[in-house]
Write an enzyme that holds these catalytic residues in place. Structure first.
Site, short mmCIF file in Angstrom:
data_model
loop_
_atom_site.label_atom_id
_atom_site.label_comp_id
_atom_site.label_asym_id
_atom_site.label_seq_id
_atom_site.Cartn_x
_atom_site.Cartn_y
_atom_site.Cartn_z
CG HIS A 1 27.91 -32.38 9.62
ND1 HIS A 1 28.89 -32.90 8.82
CD2 HIS A 1 27.23 -31.48 8.85
CE1 HIS A 1 28.80 -32.36 7.60
NE2 HIS A 1 27.82 -31.49 7.60
CB VAL B 1 29.20 -36.10 15.15
CG1 VAL B 1 28.56 -35.31 14.01
CG2 VAL B 1 29.42 -37.55 14.71
CG ASP B 2 35.16 -37.02 16.60
OD1 ASP B 2 35.40 -35.85 16.98
OD2 ASP B 2 35.71 -37.55 15.60
#
Ligand SMILES: [Zn+2]
Length: 257
Positions: free
Chosen positions: A131, A113-114
């Site tokens: 996600h 999720v970065d």
């Protein structure tokens, strides 16, 4: 080709060749590719959740929705830079860029999720964030979506638990929390990519989180080759054409010269 493990770079020639010859590569990445970017560890001895057990509650949607204290702690940790400090892409992320430049990259599915893949130069249109992303925040009650930075600015200006400017609803990072369903169209896109792939490379994922892990056997059933790059064993090592261990940021540049 039979499944084989490669611990030494000298034994990687056949893996390099398999990648070079593929025309529709689907890459699936997990936390392991971001480890070398210094992302915070959650459950280790000095992990964020180990040192601050209350912070873990925010990862569960029921706690997040029902407990304002859980939300305000989560916003505070983010605003203080303790959840996602200034992380940058590493050599593992950058190693995938030649696959895009050559036109071989069909889709990049990530459990992370970065947004480090996009920051490394991968086209956002190629990426399925199964996600979600922590660099955006949205309302749980309506479609309002904004940047994480915009919400953190409100926190730094004194709001403990910033609410949706459109409907007053609860705001949350645009990630899939425990207890939340995946975005159906993202899962469909990932499954279609697996069906169309002639090679799936799974990188830095334990491949134990479903339903996304199921795209791996799905791709193989559809005729794709499978390469697994991960420090630990995965449930699909047995059906892989090749399994490569070792540091992802060191090994990936050797696989994709
Ligand atoms: Zn709203």
């Amino acid at each position: 080709m039979t499944a084989s493990e490669h611990d030494d770079p000298e034994g990687l020639a056949e893996v390099v060749q398999m990648i070079a010859q593929a025309k529709r590569i689907v890459v699936l990445t997990g936390a392991g590719i971001s480890t070398d970017s210094g992302l915070p560890d959650f459950r280790g001895p000095n992990g964020l959740w180990t040192k601050n057990p209350e912070a873990e509650k925010a990862s569960n949607i029921n706690n997040y929705v029902n407990e304002p204290d859980v939300r305000s702690l989560n916003w505070k940790l983010r605003a203080d830079g303790k959840l996602w400090a200034n992380v940058a892409p590493n050599d593992g992320h950058r190693a995938l860029l030649p696959l895009q430049a050559s036109g071989q990259l069909h889709t990049l599915i990530t459990q992370n999720v970065d947004e480090l893949h996009q920051m490394s130069g991968i086209d956002a249109d190629k990426v399925v964030e199964i996600h979600g992303t922590t660099r955006k925040a949205g309302c749980l009650s309506c479609d309002y979506l904004t940047t994480m930075d915009a919400v953190l600015e409100r926190v730094r200006n004194g709001e403990d638990d910033p609410s949706c400017p459109d409907c007053g609803g609860i705001m949350k990072s645009a990630t899939i929390s425990f207890g939340q369903a995946l975005v159906a169209e993202d899962l469909t896109r990932a499954q279609q990519a697996a069906d169309e792939a002639d090679l799936l490379i799974a990188i830095g994922s334990s491949l134990t989180v479903n339903p996304i892990a199921s795209v791996v056997p799905r791709a193989v059933r559809g005729g794709a080759n499978l390469i697994i790059v991960n420090a630990q064993e995965t449930p699909f090592d047995m059906i892989a054409n090749a399994v490569v261990r070792g540091s992802i940021s060191e090994v990936l540049p050797k696989l994709i010269p």
